[in-house]
Every structure is written in C-alpha cells, then in structure tokens.
Design an enzyme around this catalytic site. Structure first.
Site, mmCIF file in Angstrom:
data_model
loop_
_atom_site.group_PDB
_atom_site.id
_atom_site.type_symbol
_atom_site.label_atom_id
_atom_site.label_comp_id
_atom_site.label_asym_id
_atom_site.label_seq_id
_atom_site.Cartn_x
_atom_site.Cartn_y
_atom_site.Cartn_z
ATOM 1 N N ASN A 1 36.053 15.992 -70.614
ATOM 2 C CA ASN A 1 36.615 16.836 -70.353
ATOM 3 C C ASN A 1 35.877 18.360 -70.095
ATOM 4 O O ASN A 1 36.449 19.111 -69.523
ATOM 5 C CB ASN A 1 37.629 17.207 -71.493
ATOM 6 C CG ASN A 1 37.330 17.574 -72.575
ATOM 7 O OD1 ASN A 1 35.664 16.832 -73.159
ATOM 8 N ND2 ASN A 1 37.314 18.516 -73.200
ATOM 9 N N ASP B 1 31.648 25.086 -74.730
ATOM 10 C CA ASP B 1 32.321 23.941 -75.488
ATOM 11 C C ASP B 1 32.558 24.202 -76.423
ATOM 12 O O ASP B 1 31.227 24.348 -77.177
ATOM 13 C CB ASP B 1 31.976 22.571 -74.770
ATOM 14 C CG ASP B 1 32.882 21.467 -76.158
ATOM 15 O OD1 ASP B 1 34.310 21.277 -75.787
ATOM 16 O OD2 ASP B 1 32.259 21.028 -75.886
ATOM 17 N N SER C 1 37.420 25.326 -74.884
ATOM 18 C CA SER C 1 37.658 24.243 -76.185
ATOM 19 C C SER C 1 39.223 23.251 -75.816
ATOM 20 O O SER C 1 40.440 24.304 -75.413
ATOM 21 C CB SER C 1 37.591 24.205 -77.031
ATOM 22 O OG SER C 1 37.709 23.903 -78.508
ATOM 23 N N ALA C 2 39.179 22.181 -76.550
ATOM 24 C CA ALA C 2 40.694 21.957 -76.297
ATOM 25 C C ALA C 2 41.148 21.889 -77.646
ATOM 26 O O ALA C 2 42.431 21.279 -77.755
ATOM 27 C CB ALA C 2 40.353 20.345 -76.332
ATOM 28 N N ASP D 1 29.154 18.456 -73.652
ATOM 29 C CA ASP D 1 29.875 17.155 -74.238
ATOM 30 C C ASP D 1 30.062 16.311 -73.693
ATOM 31 O O ASP D 1 29.485 14.762 -74.126
ATOM 32 C CB ASP D 1 28.825 17.370 -75.446
ATOM 33 C CG ASP D 1 30.816 16.832 -76.713
ATOM 34 O OD1 ASP D 1 30.763 15.727 -77.213
ATOM 35 O OD2 ASP D 1 31.499 17.772 -75.966
ATOM 36 N N LYS E 1 39.344 22.910 -67.717
ATOM 37 C CA LYS E 1 38.242 23.413 -67.976
ATOM 38 C C LYS E 1 37.769 24.184 -66.296
ATOM 39 O O LYS E 1 37.341 25.593 -66.961
ATOM 40 C CB LYS E 1 37.168 22.860 -68.705
ATOM 41 C CG LYS E 1 37.592 22.594 -70.371
ATOM 42 C CD LYS E 1 36.638 22.176 -70.844
ATOM 43 C CE LYS E 1 36.943 21.826 -72.625
ATOM 44 N NZ LYS E 1 35.812 21.708 -73.322
#
Length: 280
Positions: free
Chosen positions: A220, A9, A43-44, A217, A194
């Site tokens: 999600n 992430d 990543s988002a 962290d 993910k």
C-alpha cells in the site's frame, strides 16, 4: 538535490519490529522538521494511532490516516475526507464474513473503531499495538451510522487475505483494495490512496511531488513511492515493493529512515514560511 518535504509510512518503516520509535530517529526527524522541511506521517492507522507518534517525535505537521482517506491539518482537525457510505461498508463486511467466516473485518470512521467482538485475540493485539479502542457493532448497526466510514480493515490468515484481496478487488473495481501486511486487508474509497494524499498536500504546500521524498515498506506504499521524486523502500519490504522504489535503505530494525535522512539535503529554514501559508 535539495528535498522540500518528506512523507513517511509508520508500521514496518518508521517503527521497528517491536513497534517502537528509536530515539535517534525521532531526534533526526525533529531536526529536519525544525529546519523548515515538513515531515508528514502517512499511515493506514486511525488518527488516535498516529498522534502519540507525532508527540513522541515532537512535531505538529499535517498527517494522513487510513491510507489517504482522511487528512488532518497541524491542528489535528480534518481538512480532507474521502469516505464510504455506511451501507456499502456493512455489505462488504457481510460479504467477508460469508466468504471467510474466520476473518475479523472491522470498520473505522474518523477516530472510531467498530469490531464484531472486542474479545477476539486479534483485535486485542491490534489495540495494544495502535492504541485504538474497539467498540462492538454488528453489520446492521454499521449500516445505520450517521457518519461516513473511512476504512474497512480485515485481519485473517495470509492465504485468506490473498484470496480475499483478489475477490474483493474484482467485485469492487471502484474501491481501493490493498494488503498492508500478509494478514491485513484494507478497503477504502477508490480515490483514497497514499499517492493522492501526497499530491493533495504537495498542492497545498505549492510544491511538486517531484520535490518530495517518501519512505514505505509494503504494497500500500508503492503508489506513494512512485509519485514522489525519491521513493525509498525499506530493506524489510517485499521484493516487489523494493523493485518499485528508486532507492532501498536499511531495514526498520536498523533505523533505515534515519540513515537515509542523514544522507539527504533539505529545504533551508529561511523558506519555511511558504509552507505555513498553506493552511498548516
């Protein structure tokens, strides 16, 4: 154990609280990648929000955007996409504005970011952090888009985000509704997680997820941490996230990713050719 891939992430994990990438962490990642072990950012963020970080590290590997809704190969072209129909996204945006008028719902499609007002201070701050460039568009305009949408991203107060999460998840059981921070809510295709992106890339690399490491962290990230052989949570993660990981490393301000990488063993460079055959 010798690990054969790393999934990581970005915000709150790889980057520190000032949204910076420590040089020593970048150097360690580059060394791991150069040895033949794929280091894949998950990543988002939009593609444009991830490219500069890859460039800063000095790697060209596949990457996962929008929490799993879009996967790009090492040439940065889409290889896997799980989008939403524009009319569905437009309806969701209207639902949010009706229920929580102070919220700022936005929509991402490939590398485009559509917002209600580019002058909103929350949008300005998010643009400064991620590098994404906002384009103003109404819900009705979004409903007429010719391309699929990859993510509805909403900024609101923590109380509203918590309430919105519960309501939208109950009303849309076929979608993935997640909180990526206390003030961020994200809605994607129900298959766009993910963990599913990790499984997709592991299959392409002819690896088992059990041979991979993942760092995260936030909420999600939990499915990703649980689907790999070694899920590592950051010390700054919420307690519920840390409890679901197999290991906890130092926080993002203490270079927890680098410290954990230095303790692990990775696939030797002699076997890296098999990764390159898997379309990247």
């Amino acid at each position: 154990m010798i690990w054969q891939a790393v999934f990581c992430d970005i915000d709150g994990t790889l980057l520190d609280s000032r949204h910076q990438l420590p040089p020593a962490t970048a150097a360690k990642i580059r060394a791991v990648s150069d040895s033949g072990t794929p280091f894949i950012l998950v990543s988002a963020r939009s593609p444009g929000g991830v490219f500069p970080i890859q460039d800063r590290i000095g790697i060209r590997r596949p990457l996962v955007c929008y929490g799993g809704a879009l996967v790009l190969g090492k040439d940065r072209q889409p290889v896997h996409s799980l989008g939403l129909d524009p009319s569905r996204v437009a309806a969701l945006k209207k639902r949010i504005l009706a229920g929580w008028p102070d919220a700022a719902p936005t929509v991402y499609s490939y590398d485009n970011w559509y917002v209600e007002s580019a002058a909103d201070p929350r949008i300005i701050l998010e643009a400064e952090i991620t590098g994404a460039v906002p384009t103003e568009a109404t819900s009705d305009q979004l409903g007429r888009m010719e391309t699929e949408a990859h993510k509805l991203f909403c900024i609101a107060s923590p109380d509203h985000i918590e309430e919105m999460h519960a309501v939208l998840a109950a009303e849309n059981p076929d979608l993935a509704v997640t909180r990526s921070s206390p003030i961020f809510l994200e809605v994607t295709n129900g298959l766009a997680t993910k963990a599913n992106a990790v499984r997709y890339l592991c299959q392409a690399m002819r690896l088992s997820p059990a041979d991979a490491v993942a760092f995260g962290d936030n909420y999600n990230d939990v499915d990703m941490l649980e689907c790999v052989g070694l899920g590592i949570a950051m010390a700054n993660a919420p307690e519920e996230v840390r409890a679901r990981a197999r290991r906890v490393t130092a926080g993002n301000d203490e270079e927890g990713v680098r410290l954990a990488l230095e303790e692990l063993e990775f696939q030797p460079v002699t076997n890296s050719v098999r990764f390159e055959r898997a379309f990247f």
